[in-house]
Motif scaffolding. Structure first.
Motif, short mmCIF file in Angstrom:
data_model
loop_
_atom_site.label_atom_id
_atom_site.label_comp_id
_atom_site.label_asym_id
_atom_site.label_seq_id
_atom_site.Cartn_x
_atom_site.Cartn_y
_atom_site.Cartn_z
N GLU A 161 0.81 -1.21 0.00
CA GLU A 161 0.00 0.00 0.00
C GLU A 161 0.85 1.26 0.00
N VAL A 162 0.38 2.27 -0.75
CA VAL A 162 0.99 3.59 -0.74
C VAL A 162 -0.09 4.61 -0.39
N ALA A 163 0.34 5.75 0.16
CA ALA A 163 -0.57 6.83 0.50
C ALA A 163 -0.24 8.03 -0.38
N VAL A 164 -1.26 8.67 -0.95
CA VAL A 164 -1.08 9.82 -1.84
C VAL A 164 -1.87 10.99 -1.26
N SER A 165 -1.19 12.12 -1.01
CA SER A 165 -1.89 13.32 -0.54
C SER A 165 -2.53 14.02 -1.73
N LEU A 166 -3.78 14.43 -1.59
CA LEU A 166 -4.55 15.05 -2.67
C LEU A 166 -4.61 16.55 -2.44
N TYR A 167 -4.06 17.30 -3.38
CA TYR A 167 -3.87 18.73 -3.22
C TYR A 167 -5.18 19.49 -3.02
N ASN A 168 -5.21 20.29 -1.93
CA ASN A 168 -6.31 21.22 -1.64
C ASN A 168 -7.66 20.52 -1.47
N GLN A 193 -5.46 9.54 -0.44
CA GLN A 193 -5.90 8.34 -1.15
C GLN A 193 -4.94 7.19 -0.86
N ILE A 194 -5.47 6.05 -0.41
CA ILE A 194 -4.67 4.85 -0.20
C ILE A 194 -4.82 3.95 -1.42
N LEU A 195 -3.68 3.56 -2.02
CA LEU A 195 -3.68 2.69 -3.19
C LEU A 195 -2.98 1.39 -2.86
N SER A 196 -3.44 0.30 -3.45
CA SER A 196 -2.70 -0.97 -3.34
C SER A 196 -1.94 -1.17 -4.64
N VAL A 197 -0.71 -1.69 -4.51
CA VAL A 197 0.12 -1.98 -5.69
C VAL A 197 0.54 -3.44 -5.59
N ILE A 198 -0.14 -4.29 -6.33
CA ILE A 198 0.16 -5.73 -6.33
C ILE A 198 0.56 -6.11 -7.75
N GLY A 199 1.81 -6.51 -7.93
CA GLY A 199 2.31 -6.78 -9.27
C GLY A 199 2.29 -5.50 -10.09
N ASP A 200 1.62 -5.55 -11.24
CA ASP A 200 1.51 -4.38 -12.12
C ASP A 200 0.15 -3.69 -11.99
N ILE A 201 -0.62 -4.09 -10.99
CA ILE A 201 -1.99 -3.57 -10.83
C ILE A 201 -2.04 -2.54 -9.71
N ILE A 202 -2.55 -1.35 -10.01
CA ILE A 202 -2.75 -0.29 -9.02
C ILE A 202 -4.25 -0.12 -8.81
N ARG A 203 -4.69 -0.25 -7.57
CA ARG A 203 -6.12 -0.13 -7.28
C ARG A 203 -6.33 0.81 -6.09
N PRO A 204 -7.42 1.61 -6.10
CA PRO A 204 -7.77 2.42 -4.93
C PRO A 204 -8.33 1.54 -3.82
N VAL A 205 -7.92 1.79 -2.58
CA VAL A 205 -8.38 0.99 -1.45
C VAL A 205 -9.37 1.76 -0.60
N ARG A 206 -9.00 2.96 -0.20
CA ARG A 206 -9.89 3.80 0.62
C ARG A 206 -9.39 5.25 0.57
N THR A 207 -10.24 6.16 1.02
CA THR A 207 -9.89 7.57 1.08
C THR A 207 -10.00 8.05 2.51
N ILE A 208 -8.99 8.76 2.98
CA ILE A 208 -8.96 9.27 4.35
C ILE A 208 -9.25 10.78 4.31
N THR A 209 -10.15 11.24 5.16
CA THR A 209 -10.45 12.67 5.26
C THR A 209 -9.66 13.27 6.41
N THR A 210 -8.99 14.40 6.17
CA THR A 210 -8.20 15.08 7.19
C THR A 210 -8.85 16.41 7.57
N LYS A 211 -8.40 17.01 8.66
CA LYS A 211 -9.01 18.24 9.18
C LYS A 211 -8.49 19.48 8.46
N TYR A 212 -7.40 19.34 7.72
CA TYR A 212 -6.86 20.50 6.99
C TYR A 212 -6.18 19.99 5.73
#
Length: 657
Positions: free
Chosen positions: A462-469, A474-493
């Motif tokens: 799993e990798v975590a990607v910060s989404l600008y503004n 966004q949490i993504l899973s990377v298994i082999g050559d496949i990238i899939r979205p896993v879940r989205t985390i909401t932050t306070k700022y």
């Protein structure tokens, strides 16, 4: 209550059962375990996961696959090789019969009688007869298994080189300096034939051995063991202190008993019962921690024994290859020790009484008070956890022109290494994440609905990607050559900078208004565990953040102020780095020695600092206003800087020497 004791140094021990080895089976990471202990671990993993394809090492958590994954899981442990070196240095009474490798691969257990020096396999009498019938095999040299197990020196002479962990039976012949990776012929043709700096180990081995320092590696292993022993001593002290505190509570109650007699008798009984319950729970927890420490000590010690045996009796090739493997182990050891010190807590007891002592006789005993516990983090000087400082010379070794199918000109604002030496990029302009191979070739992409900024590796998949503004991650899973979205985390700022903090945690930073930015420690569910603000002068979206290897220091950039700030995990500022020749701070990264690297995109340089903030070197004219993100491979000392301009997009590849 009995406590764990570290036995005298009487030879290698299994990190799981803490007893001397019984059939030591070795994983590709060089950690060894008793065959039965390893099988129990594999079975437990299989119970947790369906369709098990690999097992994680109980010590370093690196993945390991058996030679034949189609065999039943209950037989997997027997498919990993016996550590001949450990077997040879075990006391005679612990040695066991070797099994025939050929029969074992067919699921049949047969005692081996001889060992083929050329094929490097043990054979029973029947397999030996078949072996000698083949014309091309009949001249192979074979020796008795008793002769094989006589001593470590003999074992090392028979095994001139180590075989590839990925391609069974193939000898290690090459070394890729670009990736700092030993490889066999298959590895070379599949993944390194286009690398610019691949050498033949037989020709360059003397020069490579000069760079290896066995004494330093062994000293580091002993230092790790010393830290773990110190951690156990701290826990032993906590147990004794808990006992004293529980007894102190009863003494405190007896002083008050003169005025409250019968009610305090009930309170004393309640407090003592509760205190003893907490005491027992804490003792069990602490002893479990000590058991883990003891397990890790034996793992370190086994590595020590194994490395000393190879260094003393092995060939130059074996010394070099084992040195490379031990360096990788040291990194995981230091991180494990750092985690333990960081999370060490001591329970303190306190008696909470009702506000009015005089009215206690009219109050029921349950309302008088209760046992109160407070967890206090033990303060440990950071210096005692750090490896010895080491100056690393930064040297560019390659420039990779990226040719990736995109719409807009890419802007790579984030970069991180993935398992298998792969690389993932955050492309802001095209709203996507890019997956590259170990040779930096395009593999796959994943399109996001918003602009990504930074990216970090959370675990093996799993990798975590910060989404600008967008106040989202966004949490993504990377298994082999496949990238899939896993879940989205909401932050306070609005979080832009992001870095992994270990065990399902991240640190993030971003602008929060009123000329303030802040950084927070959050878990993968988005729950904040601590938040600290700092001055950032004005709106600053160019946020990056990093941690040291022990996860006890946080580094953030303030681009508007041309500075790097360092905090401890309590939010206390430790130092500020803001020289005149650092302008436009962007990406931050740390190497395995906690040296800090920060980009000055407007000053066109790369600054290297020691862990206390003192400058070690400034590499000028290596970066430009188009340089944004930076990352370092933690086991291979490779540094990557992203560079994007209107004409071309590229990766700048450096070695830390």
């Amino acid at each position: 209550m009995a406590t764990l004791k570290l036995e005298a140094e009487d030879g290698p021990c299994c990190p799981i059962c803490l007893e001397q080895f019984n059939v030591p089976r070795q994983l590709p990471c060089a950690h060894s375990f008793c065959e039965k202990c390893l099988q129990s671990h594999i079975t437990a993993e299989a119970d947790k996961r369906e369709n098990l394809k690999y097992v994680k090492c109980p010590v370093c958590r690196n993945s390991a696959s058996p030679a034949n994954k189609e065999r039943p899981v209950r037989e997997w442990a027997t498919l990993f090789p016996v550590s001949s070196v450990l077997q040879s240095i075990l006391p005679a009474k612990t040695k066991v019969d070797r099994l025939c490798d050929a029969c074992n691969n067919e699921g049949v257990s047969a005692s081996a009688e001889v060992f083929c020096v050329v094929c490097k396999e043990s054979m029973c009498g029947d397999c030996l007869k078949a072996h000698r019938k083949l014309k091309m095999l009949k001249d192979h040299t074979v020796i008795s298994v008793e002769e094989l197990a006589c001593n470590a020196e003999h074992v090392m002479k028979l095994a001139e080189g180590f075989t590839c962990s990925e391609h069974h039976g193939e000898d290690i012949k090459y070394y890729c300096k670009d990736h700092k990776l030993p490889c066999c012929g298959t590895c070379f043709f599949r993944g390194h034939k286009n690398c610019s700096n691949v050498i033949d180990l037989k020709e360059e081995l003397p020069a490579l051995l000069c760079e290896n320092k066995p004494a330093e590696t062994i000293a580091d292993m002993k230092k790790i063991e010393s830290h773990l022993k110190k951690f156990m001593e701290m826990n032993e002290f906590s147990i004794n202190n808990l006992d004293k505190q529980v007894n102190g509570l009863t003494a405190e109650i007896r002083k008050i008993r003169k005025e409250i007699n019968e009610v305090l008798d009930k309170l004393e009984e309640s407090v003592k019962t509760e205190g003893n319950r907490i005491y027992k729970e804490e003792v069990i927890r602490i002893q479990d921690e000590n058991h883990q420490c003891l397990s890790l000590i034996h793992a370190v010690r086994n590595s020590h024994y194994l490395f000393e045996a190879v260094d003393k009796y092995g060939s130059n090739l074996q010394k070099f290859l084992m040195g490379e493997k031990m360096k990788s182990q040291l990194h995981s050891y230091y991180n494990l020790v750092g985690e333990k010190y960081e999370k060490t807590e001591t329970i303190r007891f306190g008696l909470q009484l009702a506000p009015s002592i005089k009215s206690m006789l009219s109050v029921s005993f349950s309302e008088l008070g209760k046992v109160a516990t407070t967890a206090i983090s033990n303060t440990v000087p950071l210096g005692c956890l750090q490896r010895a400082a080491k100056d690393c010379r930064v040297e560019r070794v390659d420039v990779i022109d990226l040719k990736i199918p995109t719409g807009n000109i890419p802007w790579y604002t984030g970069v991180t290494f993935l398992p298998g030496d792969r690389v993932m990029l955050a492309d802001y302009n095209n709203k996507q994440c890019i997956l590259l191979s170990s040779s930096y070739q395009f593999i796959a992409s994943h399109t996001l609905t918003v602009y990504p900024w930074n990216i970090c590796l959370l675990d093996d998949q799993e990798v975590a990607v910060s989404l600008y503004n967008k106040n989202k991650i966004q949490i993504l899973s990377v298994i082999g050559d496949i990238i899939r979205p896993v879940r989205t985390i909401t932050t306070k700022y609005n979080c832009n900078g992001i870095a992994a903090a270990g065990k399902g945690k991240m640190v993030v930073n971003g602008y929060c208004g009123d000329y303030k930015s802040q950084w927070s420690l959050i878990n993968t569910r988005g729950e904040e565990q601590c938040t600290h603000q700092y001055d950032s002068t004005d709106y600053n979206y160019l946020n990056y953040i990093a941690l040291n290897n022990a996860k006890t220091r946080v580094y953030v950039n303030v681009c508007a102020n041309n500075s790097l700030l360092c905090f401890d995990m309590y939010g206390r500022k430790l130092f500020t780095y803001s020289p005149d020749n650092l302008r436009g701070t962007t990406g931050i990264a740390l190497d395995t020695y906690d040296n800090i690297y920060i980009l000055g995109k407007d000053s066109n340089n790369l600054h290297q600092l020691s862990s206390d903030g003192s400058v070690q070197q400034v590499v000028n004219k290596e970066v430009s206003s188009c340089s944004w993100a930076i990352c370092i491979h933690q086991s291979k000392d490779i540094l990557i800087i992203t560079n994007t301009s209107d004409e071309r997009t590229k990766l700048l590849i450096y070695e830390l020497k």
